[in-house]
Write an enzyme that holds these catalytic residues in place. Sequence first.
Site, mmCIF file in Angstrom:
data_model
loop_
_atom_site.group_PDB
_atom_site.id
_atom_site.type_symbol
_atom_site.label_atom_id
_atom_site.label_comp_id
_atom_site.label_asym_id
_atom_site.label_seq_id
_atom_site.Cartn_x
_atom_site.Cartn_y
_atom_site.Cartn_z
ATOM 1 N N ASP A 179 0.569 4.028 1.618
ATOM 2 C CA ASP A 179 0.765 4.748 2.830
ATOM 3 C C ASP A 179 1.413 4.016 3.884
ATOM 4 O O ASP A 179 1.367 4.518 4.861
ATOM 5 C CB ASP A 179 -0.897 5.134 3.132
ATOM 6 C CG ASP A 179 -1.634 3.912 3.377
ATOM 7 O OD1 ASP A 179 -1.152 2.745 3.364
ATOM 8 O OD2 ASP A 179 -2.808 4.436 3.341
ATOM 9 N N TRP A 238 -13.365 -1.781 -0.297
ATOM 10 C CA TRP A 238 -12.464 -1.858 0.775
ATOM 11 C C TRP A 238 -12.607 -3.359 1.599
ATOM 12 O O TRP A 238 -13.881 -3.524 1.907
ATOM 13 C CB TRP A 238 -12.339 -0.855 1.634
ATOM 14 C CG TRP A 238 -11.647 -1.138 2.848
ATOM 15 C CD1 TRP A 238 -10.203 -0.527 2.958
ATOM 16 C CD2 TRP A 238 -11.925 -1.609 4.093
ATOM 17 N NE1 TRP A 238 -9.599 -0.833 4.032
ATOM 18 C CE2 TRP A 238 -10.577 -1.407 4.799
ATOM 19 C CE3 TRP A 238 -13.008 -2.312 4.631
ATOM 20 C CZ2 TRP A 238 -10.462 -2.028 6.075
ATOM 21 C CZ3 TRP A 238 -12.750 -2.858 5.798
ATOM 22 C CH2 TRP A 238 -11.775 -2.771 6.590
ATOM 23 N N MET A 253 1.678 4.234 9.265
ATOM 24 C CA MET A 253 0.785 4.545 8.288
ATOM 25 C C MET A 253 0.455 6.208 8.118
ATOM 26 O O MET A 253 0.319 6.605 9.182
ATOM 27 C CB MET A 253 -0.494 3.870 8.344
ATOM 28 C CG MET A 253 -1.505 4.372 7.430
ATOM 29 S SD MET A 253 -3.247 3.291 7.840
ATOM 30 C CE MET A 253 -2.899 1.843 7.082
ATOM 31 N N GLU A 277 -9.895 -8.987 0.706
ATOM 32 C CA GLU A 277 -9.140 -9.517 -0.482
ATOM 33 C C GLU A 277 -7.958 -10.004 0.330
ATOM 34 O O GLU A 277 -7.423 -11.133 0.016
ATOM 35 C CB GLU A 277 -8.650 -8.523 -1.626
ATOM 36 C CG GLU A 277 -7.465 -7.458 -1.184
ATOM 37 C CD GLU A 277 -8.247 -6.408 -0.331
ATOM 38 O OE1 GLU A 277 -7.550 -5.431 -0.157
ATOM 39 O OE2 GLU A 277 -9.305 -6.193 -0.308
ATOM 40 N N ASP A 278 -7.371 -9.293 1.444
ATOM 41 C CA ASP A 278 -6.286 -9.922 2.161
ATOM 42 C C ASP A 278 -6.640 -11.404 2.831
ATOM 43 O O ASP A 278 -5.494 -12.137 2.905
ATOM 44 C CB ASP A 278 -5.765 -8.912 3.284
ATOM 45 C CG ASP A 278 -5.339 -7.615 2.753
ATOM 46 O OD1 ASP A 278 -4.856 -7.544 1.486
ATOM 47 O OD2 ASP A 278 -5.653 -6.613 3.236
ATOM 48 N N HIS A 304 -5.221 9.133 6.866
ATOM 49 C CA HIS A 304 -5.793 9.757 5.755
ATOM 50 C C HIS A 304 -7.504 9.381 5.886
ATOM 51 O O HIS A 304 -7.739 8.460 6.413
ATOM 52 C CB HIS A 304 -5.428 9.465 4.456
ATOM 53 C CG HIS A 304 -5.283 8.176 4.186
ATOM 54 N ND1 HIS A 304 -6.592 7.318 3.654
ATOM 55 C CD2 HIS A 304 -4.591 7.186 4.477
ATOM 56 C CE1 HIS A 304 -6.356 6.115 3.480
ATOM 57 N NE2 HIS A 304 -5.082 5.786 3.984
ATOM 58 N N ARG A 328 -10.999 7.763 4.364
ATOM 59 C CA ARG A 328 -11.030 6.696 3.408
ATOM 60 C C ARG A 328 -11.490 7.278 2.008
ATOM 61 O O ARG A 328 -12.227 8.417 1.916
ATOM 62 C CB ARG A 328 -12.156 5.714 3.871
ATOM 63 C CG ARG A 328 -12.494 4.536 2.968
ATOM 64 C CD ARG A 328 -13.716 3.827 3.407
ATOM 65 N NE ARG A 328 -13.605 3.246 4.780
ATOM 66 C CZ ARG A 328 -12.957 2.308 5.274
ATOM 67 N NH1 ARG A 328 -11.946 1.840 4.394
ATOM 68 N NH2 ARG A 328 -12.750 2.011 6.404
ATOM 69 N N ASP A 373 0.981 -1.185 -0.075
ATOM 70 C CA ASP A 373 -0.026 0.039 -0.041
ATOM 71 C C ASP A 373 0.791 1.142 0.057
ATOM 72 O O ASP A 373 1.903 1.173 0.489
ATOM 73 C CB ASP A 373 -1.009 -0.114 1.267
ATOM 74 C CG ASP A 373 -2.095 -0.963 1.252
ATOM 75 O OD1 ASP A 373 -2.324 -1.750 -0.046
ATOM 76 O OD2 ASP A 373 -2.576 -1.462 2.270
#
Length: 341
Positions: free
Chosen positions: A192, A252, A282, A255-256, A285, A287, A190
């Site tokens: 971030d 969101w 991280m 998938e992980d 931020h 979403r 990712d």
Amino acid sequence: MKEQVAAGVGVLPGTSLQRVCRLLVLLCAVHLLGTLVYYMAGKELNVFQYLRENQQHDWQNATALPVELHNCPETSPLLVGPLSIEFSIPVDLEETKKINAEVRDGGRYTPKSCIALQKVALIIPFRNREEHLKYWLYYLHPILQRQQLDYGVYVINQDGQEIFNRAKLLNIGFVEALKEYAYDCFVFSDVDLIPMDDRNIYKCYNQPRHLSVSMDKFGFRLPYNQYFGGVSALSKDQFQKINGFPNEYWGWGGEDDDIYNRIIFKGMSLSRPDAIIGKCRMIRHNRDVKNEPNPQRFSRIQHTRETMNSDGINSLTYKVVKIEKEQLYTKITVDIGLPKR
């Protein structure tokens, strides 16, 4: 009287002429000797210069000879350990380019002093995160170089403003990176997340590797044992063994866990660094728009075993819109289509 006059006429002029001739001969001899000495001195200087120049030329040729490189060590001697990661100071991308002058166009880097043990493609799923990308490039390029990796950075940018699909972008990154280079390891990150210790090596292991094990977002601990989000690494063989990542997780989440299931169902397990080396920060931020929680995620996770052989690399469809080669990364903008109705 005549004899005296004759003697006077015969002796005096003759004596003077002889002296003049001797003087002229002496002057000529001196001039000749001087010319000869100057000429010889010049020749000696030229010979000395010739020898010196040729010795220097030979030395330069000797230093230009190719040096046989050996494999980089298993543990890089360039690592420094814990790092200070801050997001309060803006990043100047031009300055980042200067700092990383040895990074070639497309975000490619190869160690000069040794042969890297792995060829690593770093894949970043992306949309509308330019400021986060600046921090990622600023911190990660120096880390990756100290880790002595042969690497390339690929930013896979989802075109349009439709619902985001992280896992599908990662699949696309895998396929597109292999078109450019014979990568044998893939790190999926990712944009971030920044590691806080360069001993957390961004490479592949005997088992799929979860790299972001200790995030500040979760109080520097795993949220649950099966967690595989953030940053992970799979070899080319491992990735192909699980048929890549699922393409049908739109929005969101989920998938992980599907990827974790694929790994377990194929008889593999996770490897991780310890909680100290695996620390990362991280960038906070809100979403993203069009990345709302996927309401189907829990149902899909329960059916990974049935879907994994038909949903993945073997079912991937997309269209490349544009490829941009920047100094610090390759940006590939893609049209990934829409969710199935």
